[in-house]
Design a protein around this motif. Structure first.
Motif, short mmCIF file in Angstrom:
data_model
loop_
_atom_site.label_atom_id
_atom_site.label_comp_id
_atom_site.label_asym_id
_atom_site.label_seq_id
_atom_site.Cartn_x
_atom_site.Cartn_y
_atom_site.Cartn_z
N SER A 68 -4.39 78.45 34.01
CA SER A 68 -3.02 78.17 34.46
C SER A 68 -2.02 79.05 33.74
O SER A 68 -1.08 79.55 34.34
CB SER A 68 -2.68 76.70 34.22
OG SER A 68 -1.35 76.43 34.59
N LEU A 115 0.78 81.14 41.56
CA LEU A 115 -0.31 80.49 42.27
C LEU A 115 -0.25 80.82 43.75
O LEU A 115 0.82 81.10 44.28
CB LEU A 115 -0.18 78.97 42.08
CG LEU A 115 -0.29 78.51 40.61
CD1 LEU A 115 0.02 77.02 40.52
CD2 LEU A 115 -1.66 78.81 40.04
N LEU A 130 -7.91 76.63 50.53
CA LEU A 130 -7.51 76.89 49.14
C LEU A 130 -7.74 78.33 48.73
O LEU A 130 -7.33 78.75 47.64
CB LEU A 130 -8.29 75.97 48.20
CG LEU A 130 -8.14 74.46 48.42
CD1 LEU A 130 -8.81 73.69 47.29
CD2 LEU A 130 -6.68 74.06 48.52
N VAL A 159 -10.64 79.72 47.98
CA VAL A 159 -11.60 79.77 46.89
C VAL A 159 -12.99 79.89 47.52
O VAL A 159 -13.16 79.73 48.73
CB VAL A 159 -11.51 78.50 46.00
CG1 VAL A 159 -10.13 78.39 45.37
CG2 VAL A 159 -11.82 77.23 46.81
N TRP A 186 -8.48 74.98 40.83
CA TRP A 186 -7.26 74.97 41.68
C TRP A 186 -6.57 73.61 41.59
O TRP A 186 -5.36 73.52 41.43
CB TRP A 186 -7.67 75.25 43.13
CG TRP A 186 -6.52 75.37 44.09
CD1 TRP A 186 -5.91 76.52 44.49
CD2 TRP A 186 -5.85 74.32 44.79
NE1 TRP A 186 -4.90 76.27 45.36
CE2 TRP A 186 -4.82 74.89 45.57
CE3 TRP A 186 -6.00 72.94 44.81
CZ2 TRP A 186 -3.97 74.15 46.38
CZ3 TRP A 186 -5.13 72.20 45.62
CH2 TRP A 186 -4.13 72.78 46.38
N GLU A 200 -5.05 72.99 38.05
CA GLU A 200 -3.81 73.75 37.83
C GLU A 200 -2.59 73.01 38.35
O GLU A 200 -1.48 73.15 37.85
CB GLU A 200 -3.90 75.12 38.51
CG GLU A 200 -4.80 76.10 37.78
CD GLU A 200 -4.95 77.39 38.56
OE1 GLU A 200 -4.61 77.40 39.77
OE2 GLU A 200 -5.40 78.39 37.97
#
Length: 498
Positions: free
Chosen positions: A414, A420, A470, A472, A481, A484
């Motif tokens: 983070s 992000l 997402l 990912v 994710w 964070e």
């Protein structure tokens, strides 16, 4: 009748015959102001048909005609032209407004001069008033006066015979702060409107010749000190049969202040541009040619200014990929700015680095430009990738992997990832959020299917959709994710294998 009287009458008749056809008006009167005769021009100027219309004498004339000076001051009886001539006052170029008392809506303007004819002994014998009709001239002068005073362009008029100012308009008074009394009657040497003129010698020469003075910049001194930058020009004209010069002005002080402010602003921008440690580039918005770069940009890319300035972005090729370059400038053309767009930059020597670019439209020297500010995030991206890889590796056997360690790793990511992806938890459906929560608890697909009472294939589809939304590619990345964003903090679990 004596010979002297006969001779006098004969002379008068000859005089009348001589002057009867003149365009100027003539009125003859005795020294006691008895009006004897007037020619046709004089009668027409008074709007009467015969000499009796003027009155028998000076007194009757004052009763029938009201006379005023041009400044609207009425003449007293003893100031009427005939009375002044009878008193022995010789005058020339007296201008009066004449209005019949019977018809006050009519007014003429007369220019008069007097003449006293004497006898053989030198005694006054006959009074003569010579009149010219100045009505049209006065009307034109009045129109000029109104136009001159109403004209917002500052102006003054000086008489060439003595170089003294005879008229000034309100525009000049407001521009300079002078009062009317501080201007009228002063000479051009006292109030020099050609002060520090860029071609003063030419201006003085033209003024002495009574010729047109071309436009030129000058510094006009102000009554309270200081000066004002103006453009001054001179135009010769005739006023009341006198040669004059009309000086007109344009105030350049607002432009000078704007230029100074712009120059100071550009100097501040230039200093900030040079000294900022953030790589920055300015290019022309029309043709994308590089206008300027700072040291930080040259340091990060390896180029020198000569290899960049004057060349187009495409010609240099420091943006990796034509599609990325076109997308960046298309966004700028449409929105005028962009913020935080990922961009790959190709350094001199073909090494590619990851950057985040922000841009805005600026105007430099009246030219629209794009200001591009870049941040090198190559190391940060490498750290993120290494972190995710490490998490995925240890998650292969999570039996000893404590929740505390997961949280520390998530917190570290983070810190290293302030920007992000622009994906919200609310973008997931309710079922997808349930699946993500159970992933964060450490459940496998079969366990999630059992918990949610879903078929395994359905769970696999939900998991794939969650990964896609997402952005990912693994369970560990999905857990990071969620961590964070502070999601499922109380539910984060790692399944222990016994």
């Amino acid at each position: 009748m004596s010979q002297d009287v006969l001779a006098k009458e004969t002379n008068r008749r000859q005089l009348q015959q001589i002057i009867s056809g003149l365009s100027d008006g003539v009125i003859l009167a005795e020294v006691d102001q008895t009006i004897l005769w007037a020619n046709e021009a004089a009668l027409t100027m008074h709007g009467v048909g015969d000499v009796m219309g003027l009155g028998a004498n000076g007194q009757q004339y004052t009763e029938r005609f009201s006379l005023r000076y041009r400044n609207n001051h009425p003449l007293q009886d003893d100031s009427y032209p005939l009375a002044r001539a009878a008193a022995g006052d010789e005058f020339s170029d007296v201008i009066v407004e004449v209005t019949p008392t019977a018809t006050p809506d009519k007014t003429w303007v007369h220019r008069l001069r007097s003449l006293v004819i004497t006898d053989s002994r030198g005694e006054p014998e006959l009074l003569v008033l010579i009149l010219s009709n100045a009505t049209q001239w006065a009307s034109a002068e009045q129109r000029f006066e109104k136009t001159f005073n109403a004209n917002p362009a500052p102006a003054v008029i000086c008489r060439l015979s003595d170089l003294r100012y005879i008229k000034v308009n309100q525009g000049f008074l407001e521009m300079t702060g002078y009062s009317r009394d501080q201007v009228i009657g002063r000479s051009v040497y006292e109030l020099d409107v050609l002060e520090q003129a860029e071609r003063k010698d030419l201006a003085i020469q033209r003024l002495s010749e009574g010729a047109t003075i071309p436009q030129m910049e000058a510094e006009l001194k102000l009554p309270k000190g200081g000066s004002k930058l103006v453009i001054v020009a001179g135009q010769p004209l005739d006023m009341n049969e006198e040669d004059c010069m009309l000086f007109s002005f344009m105030d350049l002080e607002p432009r000078r202040k704007a230029e100074i402010a712009l120059r100071q602003s550009e100097e501040r921008f230039a200093k900030s541009f040079r000294l900022t440690p953030v790589p920055t580039l300015v290019c022309n918005a029309d043709n994308r040619h590089v206008v300027d770069v700072n040291e930080a940009f040259m340091s990060i890319t390896g180029y020198i200014s000569e290899e960049l300035i004057g060349k187009s972005i495409e010609e240099i090729g420091f943006i990796d990929g034509n599609a990325a370059s076109e997308q960046l400038f298309a966004t700028l053309e449409k929105a005028g700015n962009l913020d935080g767009q990922d961009l790959k930059v190709r350094k001199k020597g073909n090494e590619v680095i990851d950057c985040v670019v922000s841009a805005d439209t600026v105007v430099i020297q009246d030219m629209p430009c794009y200001l591009l500010v870049m941040m090198n995030i190559t190391e940060r991206k490498r750290s993120e990738l290494e972190l995710v890889a490490a998490i995925e590796e240890v998650m292969q056997d999570a039996s000893w992997f404590s929740q505390t360690l997961i949280e520390k790793l998530a917190n570290a990511k983070s810190v290293n990832s302030p920007n992000l992806p622009n994906v919200s938890f609310t973008d997931l459906t309710a079922r997808e959020r349930d699946v993500l929560g159970l992933i964060c608890e450490g459940l496998a697909d079969k366990e999630i299917a059992s918990r949610l009472k879903l078929a395994p294939n359905t769970v696999r589809n939900h998991v794939a959709t969650v990964y896609s939304k997402l952005r990912v590619h693994s369970r560990s990345a999905a857990i990071v994710w969620a961590r964070e964003r502070g999601l499922f903090a109380g539910d984060l679990r790692v399944k222990n294998r016994r």
